[in-house]
Design a protein around this motif. Structure first.
Motif, PDB file in Angstrom:
ATOM      1  N   GLN A   1       0.563 -16.013  -4.842  1.00  0.00           N
ATOM      2  CA  GLN A   1       0.823 -14.573  -4.787  1.00  0.00           C
ATOM      3  C   GLN A   1       0.897 -14.152  -3.322  1.00  0.00           C
ATOM      4  O   GLN A   1       0.199 -14.724  -2.479  1.00  0.00           O
ATOM      5  CB  GLN A   1      -0.309 -13.793  -5.470  1.00  0.00           C
ATOM      6  N   THR A   2       1.713 -13.171  -3.024  1.00  0.00           N
ATOM      7  CA  THR A   2       1.774 -12.632  -1.668  1.00  0.00           C
ATOM      8  C   THR A   2       1.789 -11.116  -1.726  1.00  0.00           C
ATOM      9  O   THR A   2       2.292 -10.522  -2.674  1.00  0.00           O
ATOM     10  CB  THR A   2       3.029 -13.104  -0.897  1.00  0.00           C
ATOM     11  N   ALA A   3       1.214 -10.512  -0.715  1.00  0.00           N
ATOM     12  CA  ALA A   3       1.254  -9.061  -0.548  1.00  0.00           C
ATOM     13  C   ALA A   3       1.678  -8.804   0.894  1.00  0.00           C
ATOM     14  O   ALA A   3       1.134  -9.405   1.827  1.00  0.00           O
ATOM     15  CB  ALA A   3      -0.098  -8.437  -0.832  1.00  0.00           C
ATOM     16  N   HIS A   4       2.652  -7.935   1.068  1.00  0.00           N
ATOM     17  CA  HIS A   4       3.174  -7.605   2.394  1.00  0.00           C
ATOM     18  C   HIS A   4       2.643  -6.242   2.811  1.00  0.00           C
ATOM     19  O   HIS A   4       2.487  -5.343   1.977  1.00  0.00           O
ATOM     20  CB  HIS A   4       4.704  -7.563   2.358  1.00  0.00           C
ATOM     21  N   PHE A   5       2.406  -6.082   4.109  1.00  0.00           N
ATOM     22  CA  PHE A   5       1.874  -4.831   4.652  1.00  0.00           C
ATOM     23  C   PHE A   5       2.643  -4.470   5.911  1.00  0.00           C
ATOM     24  O   PHE A   5       2.968  -5.331   6.724  1.00  0.00           O
ATOM     25  CB  PHE A   5       0.387  -4.980   4.981  1.00  0.00           C
ATOM     26  N   CYS A   6       2.898  -3.168   6.088  1.00  0.00           N
ATOM     27  CA  CYS A   6       3.679  -2.733   7.246  1.00  0.00           C
ATOM     28  C   CYS A   6       2.864  -2.785   8.534  1.00  0.00           C
ATOM     29  O   CYS A   6       3.436  -2.884   9.622  1.00  0.00           O
ATOM     30  CB  CYS A   6       4.275  -1.352   7.018  1.00  0.00           C
ATOM     31  N   ASP A   7       1.542  -2.743   8.420  1.00  0.00           N
ATOM     32  CA  ASP A   7       0.706  -2.835   9.616  1.00  0.00           C
ATOM     33  C   ASP A   7      -0.730  -3.197   9.218  1.00  0.00           C
ATOM     34  O   ASP A   7      -1.057  -3.321   8.037  1.00  0.00           O
ATOM     35  CB  ASP A   7       0.736  -1.529  10.421  1.00  0.00           C
TER      36      ASP A   7
ATOM     37  N   ARG B   1      -3.011  -3.146   5.563  1.00  0.00           N
ATOM     38  CA  ARG B   1      -3.676  -4.361   5.088  1.00  0.00           C
ATOM     39  C   ARG B   1      -5.165  -4.109   4.884  1.00  0.00           C
ATOM     40  O   ARG B   1      -5.756  -4.502   3.868  1.00  0.00           O
ATOM     41  CB  ARG B   1      -3.460  -5.528   6.055  1.00  0.00           C
ATOM     42  N   ALA B   2      -5.789  -3.412   5.824  1.00  0.00           N
ATOM     43  CA  ALA B   2      -7.227  -3.110   5.713  1.00  0.00           C
ATOM     44  C   ALA B   2      -7.497  -2.203   4.520  1.00  0.00           C
ATOM     45  O   ALA B   2      -8.497  -2.382   3.808  1.00  0.00           O
ATOM     46  CB  ALA B   2      -7.718  -2.466   7.001  1.00  0.00           C
ATOM     47  N   GLU B   3      -6.626  -1.237   4.257  1.00  0.00           N
ATOM     48  CA  GLU B   3      -6.802  -0.349   3.115  1.00  0.00           C
ATOM     49  C   GLU B   3      -6.705  -1.135   1.800  1.00  0.00           C
ATOM     50  O   GLU B   3      -7.472  -0.902   0.871  1.00  0.00           O
ATOM     51  CB  GLU B   3      -5.731   0.745   3.145  1.00  0.00           C
ATOM     52  N   TRP B   4      -5.793  -2.095   1.733  1.00  0.00           N
ATOM     53  CA  TRP B   4      -5.639  -2.936   0.548  1.00  0.00           C
ATOM     54  C   TRP B   4      -6.897  -3.781   0.327  1.00  0.00           C
ATOM     55  O   TRP B   4      -7.343  -3.950  -0.803  1.00  0.00           O
ATOM     56  CB  TRP B   4      -4.409  -3.828   0.720  1.00  0.00           C
ATOM     57  N   ASP B   5      -7.474  -4.299   1.422  1.00  0.00           N
ATOM     58  CA  ASP B   5      -8.707  -5.084   1.329  1.00  0.00           C
ATOM     59  C   ASP B   5      -9.859  -4.280   0.753  1.00  0.00           C
ATOM     60  O   ASP B   5     -10.731  -4.824   0.087  1.00  0.00           O
ATOM     61  CB  ASP B   5      -9.123  -5.611   2.709  1.00  0.00           C
ATOM     62  N   GLU B   6      -9.886  -2.965   0.999  1.00  0.00           N
ATOM     63  CA  GLU B   6     -10.963  -2.108   0.540  1.00  0.00           C
ATOM     64  C   GLU B   6     -10.928  -1.900  -0.970  1.00  0.00           C
ATOM     65  O   GLU B   6     -11.930  -1.557  -1.568  1.00  0.00           O
ATOM     66  CB  GLU B   6     -10.899  -0.761   1.247  1.00  0.00           C
ATOM     67  N   ASN B   7      -9.758  -2.087  -1.581  1.00  0.00           N
ATOM     68  CA  ASN B   7      -9.637  -1.834  -3.024  1.00  0.00           C
ATOM     69  C   ASN B   7      -9.896  -3.049  -3.799  1.00  0.00           C
ATOM     70  O   ASN B   7      -9.961  -3.958  -4.061  1.00  0.00           O
ATOM     71  CB  ASN B   7      -8.255  -1.282  -3.359  1.00  0.00           C
TER      72      ASN B   7
ATOM     73  N   VAL C   1       0.824  -1.206   0.000  1.00  0.00           N
ATOM     74  CA  VAL C   1       0.000   0.000   0.000  1.00  0.00           C
ATOM     75  C   VAL C   1       0.862   1.261   0.000  1.00  0.00           C
ATOM     76  O   VAL C   1       0.764   2.090  -0.891  1.00  0.00           O
ATOM     77  CB  VAL C   1      -0.976   0.016   1.197  1.00  0.00           C
ATOM     78  N   CYS C   2       1.734   1.415   0.990  1.00  0.00           N
ATOM     79  CA  CYS C   2       2.490   2.662   1.116  1.00  0.00           C
ATOM     80  C   CYS C   2       3.895   2.578   0.525  1.00  0.00           C
ATOM     81  O   CYS C   2       4.549   3.596   0.335  1.00  0.00           O
ATOM     82  CB  CYS C   2       2.562   3.103   2.574  1.00  0.00           C
ATOM     83  N   GLY C   3       4.385   1.353   0.237  1.00  0.00           N
ATOM     84  CA  GLY C   3       5.687   1.192  -0.387  1.00  0.00           C
ATOM     85  C   GLY C   3       6.869   1.192   0.559  1.00  0.00           C
ATOM     86  O   GLY C   3       8.001   1.006   0.125  1.00  0.00           O
ATOM     87  N   ASP C   4       6.647   1.408   1.844  1.00  0.00           N
ATOM     88  CA  ASP C   4       7.740   1.404   2.813  1.00  0.00           C
ATOM     89  C   ASP C   4       8.351   0.011   2.943  1.00  0.00           C
ATOM     90  O   ASP C   4       7.637  -0.999   2.872  1.00  0.00           O
ATOM     91  CB  ASP C   4       7.256   1.845   4.197  1.00  0.00           C
TER      92      ASP C   4
END
Length: 61
Positions: A45-51, A55-61, A22-25
Motif C-alpha cells: 500500500q502507498t499513501a502520497h502527501f504533498c508535504d 504526512r504528519a496529520e495522516w500519522d495522527e489519525n 490528506v488534502c486531496g491536492d
C-alpha cells in the motif's frame, strides 16, 4: 498513474500525478512530495502527501 518510485517533482502532468491522502491536492512537480509505503494483508500500500505537514496529520489519525 505514475510509478510511485519515480521522481514526481519532475515533468509530471497534474492529470497523471498522485493525490495527497490528506488534502486531496494533485502532487505534480513538488519537491515536498512524501510517500509512505507499508504491507497490509500481503499487499503493498502507498499513501502520497504533498508535504511533511500532511504526512504528519495522516500519522495522527
Amino acid at each position: 498513474m505514475v510509478d510511485p518510485t519515480s521522481d514526481h517533482h519532475e515533468d509530471i502532468d497534474e492529470d497523471e500525478a498522485p493525490n495527497c491522502a490528506v488534502c486531496g491536492d494533485a502532487i505534480a512537480n513538488e519537491v515536498t512530495h512524501r510517500v509512505t509505503t507499508w504491507v497490509e494483508d500481503g499487499n503493498v500500500q502507498t499513501a502520497h502527501f504533498c508535504d511533511e505537514q500532511c504526512r504528519a496529520e495522516w500519522d495522527e489519525n
